[in-house]
Design a protein around this motif. Sequence first.
Motif, short mmCIF file in Angstrom:
data_model
loop_
_atom_site.label_atom_id
_atom_site.label_comp_id
_atom_site.label_asym_id
_atom_site.label_seq_id
_atom_site.Cartn_x
_atom_site.Cartn_y
_atom_site.Cartn_z
N LEU A 63 2.76 -133.16 102.22
CA LEU A 63 2.16 -134.61 101.54
C LEU A 63 1.99 -134.46 100.02
CD1 LEU A 63 0.90 -137.19 102.53
CD2 LEU A 63 -1.45 -135.98 102.51
N HIS A 64 1.42 -133.35 99.66
CA HIS A 64 1.15 -133.38 98.24
C HIS A 64 2.58 -133.10 97.30
CE1 HIS A 64 0.44 -130.94 94.43
NE2 HIS A 64 -0.33 -131.86 94.24
N ASP A 65 3.43 -132.56 98.03
CA ASP A 65 4.91 -132.53 97.20
C ASP A 65 5.43 -134.18 97.29
OD1 ASP A 65 4.72 -130.01 96.84
OD2 ASP A 65 5.99 -129.39 98.62
N ARG A 66 5.11 -134.79 98.45
CA ARG A 66 5.83 -136.22 98.53
C ARG A 66 5.21 -137.26 97.62
NH1 ARG A 66 7.11 -139.00 104.45
NH2 ARG A 66 7.64 -140.95 103.72
N LEU A 67 3.79 -137.40 97.58
CA LEU A 67 3.21 -138.23 96.94
C LEU A 67 2.64 -137.90 95.47
CD1 LEU A 67 0.01 -138.98 99.40
CD2 LEU A 67 2.20 -140.21 99.26
N GLU A 68 2.98 -136.43 95.15
CA GLU A 68 2.71 -135.93 93.81
C GLU A 68 1.49 -136.28 92.94
OE1 GLU A 68 6.46 -137.19 91.82
OE2 GLU A 68 7.47 -135.29 92.45
N THR A 69 0.46 -136.70 93.94
CA THR A 69 -0.74 -136.99 93.40
C THR A 69 -1.80 -135.87 93.42
OG1 THR A 69 -0.50 -139.12 94.52
CG2 THR A 69 -2.95 -138.55 93.74
N ASP A 77 -11.66 -120.48 102.45
CA ASP A 77 -10.40 -119.78 102.97
C ASP A 77 -9.66 -119.29 101.86
OD1 ASP A 77 -8.16 -118.93 104.01
OD2 ASP A 77 -8.57 -120.07 106.12
N GLN A 78 -9.38 -118.07 101.63
CA GLN A 78 -8.51 -117.75 100.56
C GLN A 78 -7.07 -117.99 100.83
OE1 GLN A 78 -6.48 -114.77 100.16
NE2 GLN A 78 -7.24 -113.73 101.90
N VAL A 79 -6.57 -117.82 102.10
CA VAL A 79 -5.24 -118.39 102.38
C VAL A 79 -4.98 -119.45 102.27
CG1 VAL A 79 -3.50 -118.33 104.44
CG2 VAL A 79 -5.39 -116.49 104.28
N GLU A 80 -5.77 -120.46 102.32
CA GLU A 80 -5.56 -121.82 102.02
C GLU A 80 -5.51 -122.09 100.45
OE1 GLU A 80 -8.53 -124.66 103.54
OE2 GLU A 80 -8.28 -123.89 105.58
N ALA A 81 -6.50 -121.43 99.69
CA ALA A 81 -6.32 -121.61 98.40
C ALA A 81 -4.83 -120.79 97.67
CB ALA A 81 -7.29 -120.55 97.75
N MET A 82 -4.67 -119.95 98.27
CA MET A 82 -3.41 -119.33 97.71
C MET A 82 -2.08 -120.09 98.13
SD MET A 82 -3.88 -116.26 96.54
CE MET A 82 -2.42 -114.89 96.50
N THR A 83 -2.12 -120.78 99.37
CA THR A 83 -0.78 -121.46 99.72
C THR A 83 -0.76 -122.54 99.31
OG1 THR A 83 -2.09 -121.89 101.87
CG2 THR A 83 -0.57 -120.01 101.77
N LEU A 84 -1.98 -123.36 99.05
CA LEU A 84 -1.89 -124.72 98.69
C LEU A 84 -1.90 -124.91 97.22
CD1 LEU A 84 -4.23 -126.38 101.61
CD2 LEU A 84 -1.77 -126.67 101.33
N GLY A 85 -2.65 -124.11 96.52
CA GLY A 85 -3.10 -124.42 95.19
C GLY A 85 -1.80 -124.28 94.18
N ASP A 86 -1.84 -124.85 92.93
CA ASP A 86 -0.93 -124.63 91.97
C ASP A 86 -1.61 -123.84 91.18
OD1 ASP A 86 1.61 -126.33 92.85
OD2 ASP A 86 0.22 -127.76 92.30
N ARG A 87 -3.03 -124.25 90.88
CA ARG A 87 -4.03 -123.39 90.19
C ARG A 87 -5.13 -123.20 90.95
NH1 ARG A 87 -2.80 -122.30 85.22
NH2 ARG A 87 -5.14 -122.12 84.27
N VAL A 88 -5.58 -121.98 90.84
CA VAL A 88 -6.90 -121.82 91.79
C VAL A 88 -8.04 -121.46 90.86
CG1 VAL A 88 -7.95 -120.26 93.51
CG2 VAL A 88 -5.52 -120.94 93.60
N VAL A 89 -9.18 -122.13 91.11
CA VAL A 89 -10.50 -121.74 90.39
C VAL A 89 -11.40 -121.28 91.37
CG1 VAL A 89 -12.36 -122.76 89.23
CG2 VAL A 89 -10.38 -123.92 88.99
N VAL A 90 -11.72 -119.89 91.10
CA VAL A 90 -12.46 -119.02 91.81
C VAL A 90 -14.01 -119.03 91.34
CG1 VAL A 90 -13.02 -116.58 92.82
CG2 VAL A 90 -10.71 -117.56 92.56
N MET A 91 -14.99 -119.65 92.07
CA MET A 91 -16.18 -119.74 91.82
C MET A 91 -17.22 -118.92 92.81
SD MET A 91 -16.42 -123.91 91.06
CE MET A 91 -17.97 -123.72 90.03
#
Length: 247
Positions: A63-69, A77-91
């Motif tokens: 969806l993100h690749d298609r909408l480019e929003t 979940d660090q797996v979600e962060a790694m697989t979905l994020g272009d940039r990750v902010v760890v807090m």
Amino acid sequence: AAEILGIQELLKRKPRQLSGGQRQRVAVGRAIVRHPQVFLFDEPLSNLDAKLRVQMRVELKRLHDRLETTAIYVTHDQVEAMTLGDRVVVMRDGWIQQVGEPLELYSKPTNRFVAGFIGSPAMNFVDVTLSEASGVLWAESPGLRVTVPPARVGALRPYTGQRVTLGVRPEDLHVATGADGSHGSFDAVVDVVEPLGSEILLDVKVGPTIMVARVEPTVRVKVHEPLRLALHPERLHFFDAKTEAAI
């Protein structure tokens, strides 16, 4: 929006007639039809079962690749962060620890918290003392003695005689062979064996310390058996014992 999310056949149903995953898609669809400039996702997959979570993760990526929003995605979940994020902010406790691309956070964590958060199973941490002998810098703890790679000696030499934290990822440990030599190998005793099909996770005792090793599925070991493990010296991480910052 329904077509993008594959829920055309659900449009005549009431919300109570939908499964958890279908409701999640409807919620995303409600956001899509507004044509927002930014999507805000707050743990959208946390209530789904494991299989559906993986499926929805792929859907969101598509969806993100298609909408480019732009999408801001909050997750524990660090797996979600790694697989979905272009940039990750760890807090941590409301403070930003590190910002970067997923693989940058994995290979060059800025402190012990980030190192332990990114990667599954988590990084092993061992308290070691640095000592120098014959021009070689060693990291030592009961049951473990490994050489510090030459590229890291300059940064670590000021810590000679002091305690630092050594970090090694489970995937950077393997069963020792004759080619490994003695500088990066050590003896361990198998404590728990977890066969996962594609790999085996071994909980091993190294002196008083428990470490996790991710090894090939062909490795045959039993609980309480001695085992010699080796590590990749160039992939070691070192952290200041007090500040927990990467050295």
